[in-house]
Write a protein that holds these residues in place. Sequence first.
Motif, PDB file in Angstrom:
ATOM      1  N   ARG A   1     -48.067  43.538 -34.372  1.00 33.17           N
ATOM      2  CA  ARG A   1     -48.769  42.817 -33.300  1.00 33.17           C
ATOM      3  C   ARG A   1     -50.157  43.407 -33.049  1.00 33.17           C
ATOM      4  NH1 ARG A   1     -45.033  39.865 -30.224  1.00 33.17           N
ATOM      5  NH2 ARG A   1     -42.868  40.210 -30.815  1.00 33.17           N
ATOM      6  N   GLY A   2     -50.198  44.708 -32.808  1.00 34.04           N
ATOM      7  CA  GLY A   2     -51.467  45.358 -32.487  1.00 34.04           C
ATOM      8  C   GLY A   2     -52.424  45.357 -33.666  1.00 34.04           C
ATOM      9  N   ALA A   3     -51.909  45.682 -34.848  1.00 39.14           N
ATOM     10  CA  ALA A   3     -52.766  45.755 -36.031  1.00 39.14           C
ATOM     11  C   ALA A   3     -53.375  44.392 -36.325  1.00 39.14           C
ATOM     12  CB  ALA A   3     -51.958  46.253 -37.231  1.00 39.14           C
ATOM     13  N   CYS A   4     -52.566  43.361 -36.180  1.00 35.94           N
ATOM     14  CA  CYS A   4     -53.046  42.005 -36.439  1.00 35.94           C
ATOM     15  C   CYS A   4     -54.140  41.644 -35.435  1.00 35.94           C
ATOM     16  CB  CYS A   4     -51.866  41.042 -36.348  1.00 35.94           C
ATOM     17  SG  CYS A   4     -52.210  39.388 -36.924  1.00 35.94           S
ATOM     18  N   ASN A   5     -53.906  41.991 -34.167  1.00 34.34           N
ATOM     19  CA  ASN A   5     -54.915  41.690 -33.151  1.00 34.34           C
ATOM     20  C   ASN A   5     -56.208  42.443 -33.406  1.00 34.34           C
ATOM     21  OD1 ASN A   5     -55.715  40.363 -30.696  1.00 34.34           O
ATOM     22  ND2 ASN A   5     -55.591  42.365 -29.697  1.00 34.34           N
ATOM     23  N   ALA A   6     -56.099  43.708 -33.793  1.00 32.82           N
ATOM     24  CA  ALA A   6     -57.291  44.522 -34.046  1.00 32.82           C
ATOM     25  C   ALA A   6     -58.097  43.957 -35.212  1.00 32.82           C
ATOM     26  CB  ALA A   6     -56.876  45.966 -34.340  1.00 32.82           C
ATOM     27  N   VAL A   7     -57.428  43.662 -36.304  1.00 34.77           N
ATOM     28  CA  VAL A   7     -58.138  43.194 -37.499  1.00 34.77           C
ATOM     29  C   VAL A   7     -58.751  41.814 -37.280  1.00 34.77           C
ATOM     30  CG1 VAL A   7     -57.794  42.438 -39.876  1.00 34.77           C
ATOM     31  CG2 VAL A   7     -56.860  44.627 -39.130  1.00 34.77           C
ATOM     32  N   PHE A   8     -57.994  40.940 -36.630  1.00 40.91           N
ATOM     33  CA  PHE A   8     -58.517  39.586 -36.411  1.00 40.91           C
ATOM     34  C   PHE A   8     -59.570  39.544 -35.290  1.00 40.91           C
ATOM     35  CE2 PHE A   8     -55.086  38.516 -39.197  1.00 40.91           C
ATOM     36  CZ  PHE A   8     -55.488  37.343 -39.820  1.00 40.91           C
TER      37      PHE A   8
ATOM     38  N   ASP B   1     -65.499  41.531 -36.984  1.00 41.51           N
ATOM     39  CA  ASP B   1     -66.365  40.554 -37.650  1.00 41.51           C
ATOM     40  C   ASP B   1     -66.347  40.780 -39.165  1.00 41.51           C
ATOM     41  OD1 ASP B   1     -68.254  42.510 -38.401  1.00 41.51           O
ATOM     42  OD2 ASP B   1     -69.324  42.294 -36.508  1.00 41.51           O
ATOM     43  N   SER B   2     -66.945  39.835 -39.892  1.00 44.10           N
ATOM     44  CA  SER B   2     -66.776  39.829 -41.342  1.00 44.10           C
ATOM     45  C   SER B   2     -67.427  41.043 -42.018  1.00 44.10           C
ATOM     46  CB  SER B   2     -67.316  38.532 -41.937  1.00 44.10           C
ATOM     47  OG  SER B   2     -68.682  38.402 -41.612  1.00 44.10           O
ATOM     48  N   SER B   3     -68.527  41.545 -41.465  1.00 41.67           N
ATOM     49  CA  SER B   3     -69.154  42.698 -42.117  1.00 41.67           C
ATOM     50  C   SER B   3     -68.308  43.959 -41.912  1.00 41.67           C
ATOM     51  CB  SER B   3     -70.591  42.903 -41.618  1.00 41.67           C
ATOM     52  OG  SER B   3     -70.578  43.465 -40.323  1.00 41.67           O
ATOM     53  N   GLU B   4     -67.691  44.071 -40.745  1.00 34.67           N
ATOM     54  CA  GLU B   4     -66.768  45.181 -40.524  1.00 34.67           C
ATOM     55  C   GLU B   4     -65.582  45.082 -41.486  1.00 34.67           C
ATOM     56  OE1 GLU B   4     -66.715  46.467 -35.849  1.00 34.67           O
ATOM     57  OE2 GLU B   4     -66.114  44.407 -36.296  1.00 34.67           O
ATOM     58  N   LEU B   5     -65.031  43.878 -41.601  1.00 34.51           N
ATOM     59  CA  LEU B   5     -63.871  43.694 -42.484  1.00 34.51           C
ATOM     60  C   LEU B   5     -64.213  44.040 -43.923  1.00 34.51           C
ATOM     61  CD1 LEU B   5     -62.263  40.404 -41.079  1.00 34.51           C
ATOM     62  CD2 LEU B   5     -61.364  42.741 -40.914  1.00 34.51           C
TER      63      LEU B   5
ATOM     64  N   ALA C   1     -51.982  43.635 -42.194  1.00 34.61           N
ATOM     65  CA  ALA C   1     -52.977  42.808 -41.497  1.00 34.61           C
ATOM     66  C   ALA C   1     -54.289  42.761 -42.276  1.00 34.61           C
ATOM     67  CB  ALA C   1     -53.204  43.340 -40.084  1.00 34.61           C
ATOM     68  N   ALA C   2     -54.698  43.915 -42.836  1.00 30.19           N
ATOM     69  CA  ALA C   2     -55.942  43.967 -43.612  1.00 30.19           C
ATOM     70  C   ALA C   2     -55.842  43.064 -44.841  1.00 30.19           C
ATOM     71  CB  ALA C   2     -56.243  45.403 -44.022  1.00 30.19           C
ATOM     72  N   ALA C   3     -54.655  43.072 -45.466  1.00 28.78           N
ATOM     73  CA  ALA C   3     -54.454  42.234 -46.655  1.00 28.78           C
ATOM     74  C   ALA C   3     -54.598  40.754 -46.312  1.00 28.78           C
ATOM     75  CB  ALA C   3     -53.079  42.513 -47.271  1.00 28.78           C
ATOM     76  N   LEU C   4     -54.173  40.356 -45.104  1.00 31.44           N
ATOM     77  CA  LEU C   4     -54.324  38.955 -44.668  1.00 31.44           C
ATOM     78  C   LEU C   4     -55.793  38.534 -44.667  1.00 31.44           C
ATOM     79  CD1 LEU C   4     -51.930  38.608 -41.555  1.00 31.44           C
ATOM     80  CD2 LEU C   4     -51.547  37.735 -43.872  1.00 31.44           C
TER      81      LEU C   4
ATOM     82  N   GLN D   1     -56.501  52.333 -28.299  1.00 39.44           N
ATOM     83  CA  GLN D   1     -57.548  51.343 -28.568  1.00 39.44           C
ATOM     84  C   GLN D   1     -57.142  50.062 -27.847  1.00 39.44           C
ATOM     85  OE1 GLN D   1     -58.947  51.307 -32.692  1.00 39.44           O
ATOM     86  NE2 GLN D   1     -59.045  49.085 -32.655  1.00 39.44           N
ATOM     87  N   ASP D   2     -58.105  49.424 -27.156  1.00 36.87           N
ATOM     88  CA  ASP D   2     -57.772  48.251 -26.339  1.00 36.87           C
ATOM     89  C   ASP D   2     -57.119  47.118 -27.141  1.00 36.87           C
ATOM     90  OD1 ASP D   2     -58.582  49.446 -24.039  1.00 36.87           O
ATOM     91  OD2 ASP D   2     -60.460  48.322 -23.822  1.00 36.87           O
ATOM     92  N   SER D   3     -57.682  46.819 -28.311  1.00 40.98           N
ATOM     93  CA  SER D   3     -57.145  45.683 -29.067  1.00 40.98           C
ATOM     94  C   SER D   3     -55.715  45.951 -29.527  1.00 40.98           C
ATOM     95  CB  SER D   3     -58.032  45.372 -30.282  1.00 40.98           C
ATOM     96  OG  SER D   3     -58.092  46.492 -31.146  1.00 40.98           O
ATOM     97  N   ILE D   4     -55.388  47.224 -29.762  1.00 41.27           N
ATOM     98  CA  ILE D   4     -54.029  47.596 -30.153  1.00 41.27           C
ATOM     99  C   ILE D   4     -53.078  47.452 -28.963  1.00 41.27           C
ATOM    100  CG2 ILE D   4     -52.577  49.573 -30.798  1.00 41.27           C
ATOM    101  CD1 ILE D   4     -54.040  48.423 -33.189  1.00 41.27           C
ATOM    102  N   ILE D   5     -53.497  47.964 -27.820  1.00 45.59           N
ATOM    103  CA  ILE D   5     -52.651  47.895 -26.621  1.00 45.59           C
ATOM    104  C   ILE D   5     -52.382  46.429 -26.249  1.00 45.59           C
ATOM    105  CG2 ILE D   5     -52.547  48.442 -24.149  1.00 45.59           C
ATOM    106  CD1 ILE D   5     -54.315  50.945 -24.834  1.00 45.59           C
ATOM    107  N   ALA D   6     -53.431  45.611 -26.316  1.00 50.16           N
ATOM    108  CA  ALA D   6     -53.261  44.184 -25.988  1.00 50.16           C
ATOM    109  C   ALA D   6     -52.298  43.523 -26.960  1.00 50.16           C
ATOM    110  CB  ALA D   6     -54.611  43.475 -26.013  1.00 50.16           C
ATOM    111  N   GLY D   7     -52.418  43.869 -28.229  1.00 49.12           N
ATOM    112  CA  GLY D   7     -51.503  43.295 -29.227  1.00 49.12           C
ATOM    113  C   GLY D   7     -50.066  43.699 -28.986  1.00 49.12           C
ATOM    114  N   GLN D   8     -49.843  44.980 -28.718  1.00 49.13           N
ATOM    115  CA  GLN D   8     -48.461  45.452 -28.493  1.00 49.13           C
ATOM    116  C   GLN D   8     -47.861  44.798 -27.239  1.00 49.13           C
ATOM    117  OE1 GLN D   8     -48.684  46.490 -31.222  1.00 49.13           O
ATOM    118  NE2 GLN D   8     -49.301  48.593 -31.607  1.00 49.13           N
TER     119      GLN D   8
END
Lengths: 316, 316
Positions: A54-61, A64-68, A87-90, A149-156
């Motif tokens: 959940r968290g990893a998916c939220n963080a990666v998505f 932005d594209s240059s970060e990815l 999530a990164a593989a997605l 990390q906020d995006s991780i906490i929100a995802g979890q």
Amino acid sequence: MPLSIDDVRQARDRISPHIHCTPVMKSSQINRLLGCEIFFKADNLQKVGAFKARGACNAVFSMDSSELERGVVTHSSGNHGAALAWAAALCNAPCTVVMPENAPQAKKDAVASYGATVQFCKATMAAREASVADIIAEQGTTLVHPYDQDSIIAGQGTAALEMLQQVDSPMDILMAPVGGGGLLSGSALVVKQSSAGAITKVYGAEPEMAADAFEGFKRGERISTYVPKTIADGLRGTLGVRNFALISEHVDDIFLTSEARIIESMKLIWSRLKMVVEPSAAVPLAVMMDHADVFKDKRVAIILSGGNLDLEQLPW
Amino acid sequence: MPLSIDDVRQARDRISPHIHCTPVMKSSQINRLLGCEIFFKADNLQKVGAFKARGACNAVFSMDSSELERGVVTHSSGNHGAALAWAAALCNAPCTVVMPENAPQAKKDAVASYGATVQFCKATMAAREASVADIIAEQGTTLVHPYDQDSIIAGQGTAALEMLQQVDSPMDILMAPVGGGGLLSGSALVVKQSSAGAITKVYGAEPEMAADAFEGFKRGERISTYVPKTIADGLRGTLGVRNFALISEHVDDIFLTSEARIIESMKLIWSRLKMVVEPSAAVPLAVMMDHADVFKDKRVAIILSGGNLDLEQLPW
């Protein structure tokens, strides 16, 4: 802006095409044994076998594209590493995972199977963080922290959010295991900011042998150095800064349990719910067995955090 | 009147207030590994941890009150015994279960926990049947056979009936493990008498070390004496008369698999589906691993028959 339930709702919208809405399970035999009613949110059935997806998916998505393009890096005892690799593989983003040497083989294999680069380090938080810092300096990759990390906490937090929709009537307690605190802080945020009365209290469940969250919570001061020795390998991290703040504000109490009780609880879940859970996921039920008076006649929501472990190395 | 899909539909109406409509699970990793699409009907999550709850419930709820008052008796390596004990308790009917001495401790405990009287016998079909005959002669109780009885076969068929509703599009194959043949004969009846094209073929899956159904099916003659030595304790019974007739008529083929493959399959289900299944339940997937060419690119429905076993005595 401080993190809020709205961030969790946005996370849910962002990740729901990629993750499972996991089922809520019950066992009349476990309920009879403990004298209460328990709702198990089966995130052992989640993608990569743990809520960490959940968290990893939220963080990666959220990147932005240059970060990815430059890729992501993390340190993890296993489940977050696998989740980030997945999530990164997605997104076709490169991913490096720093893992402690003593992580279970099943978790090492999982990370590699999702196509991430695995780099081993000593089993201390300092060693993990130093390895990650080196990689970031060399490669310009983005750190996706396992919990602080906020995006991780929100995802979890989306597991608790789903649960509020899946179980109709009010519950007395939601309990989650606490290691780094991503799941517990996200869950607590959801419970305390959702419409009044859906769930009353939020408890953390922690092994006695990894009691940094418990001690810091009681003392009102985060403990950053602690050498955990618990079988619950997912809970060996020490509580993060953001996690400690949210837990101090929103969590009602943290309870401890013994290694023997964690194993007993794990076997109870395997034999009664017929579900494979890792030791960390069994910690909340172990707490209930150890503190039966606190939970008597209550309706309790438990998050089964994951199901990844070496079947050849069971603790019984 | 020969048994038909209408009997299975009536069984479903009779038992649905008491049993779970178990979920259908998938694993993209198992699908990738085997090069096909598998739908696992999780009857390890059924009441008493096995599909046997379906048949026992149908049998008991088909009896009249004077029969129920005198009680029921059966012989069982475990799951049917637990299921009958559970179903009898729902109707306050006395229940005696004759069990072979070598049944797993978890299954012995389960039968006793539902309030049935347990009586042990030697681990042969002849010894089981003799003990049951004695009890019937003494107490006037009604035999509920573990598989060779219409109400049992109709009840077991409800798992396949549910599956046809749960999986939308057509499937190529339904496969069930075969011991006494209750599950396979009931499933085959449903598949072959349901609307055309929902599922094309029905296969049985049997251990090489308990190959009485396979040999009888190939020979066209039921084998009634066979000494099974398989780890799949739920499949140690020999095929029943009614079961053999239905299987000969409706089943397309029976495939064998080795003990080592059963254990490998079991571990794959535990580690990928995160579900505890007993060895018998792992036999169909083991067959798929052994006969990969037969199942390549197919959509396959598998019934996970149960999840009861001694966690202390795992075969790895």
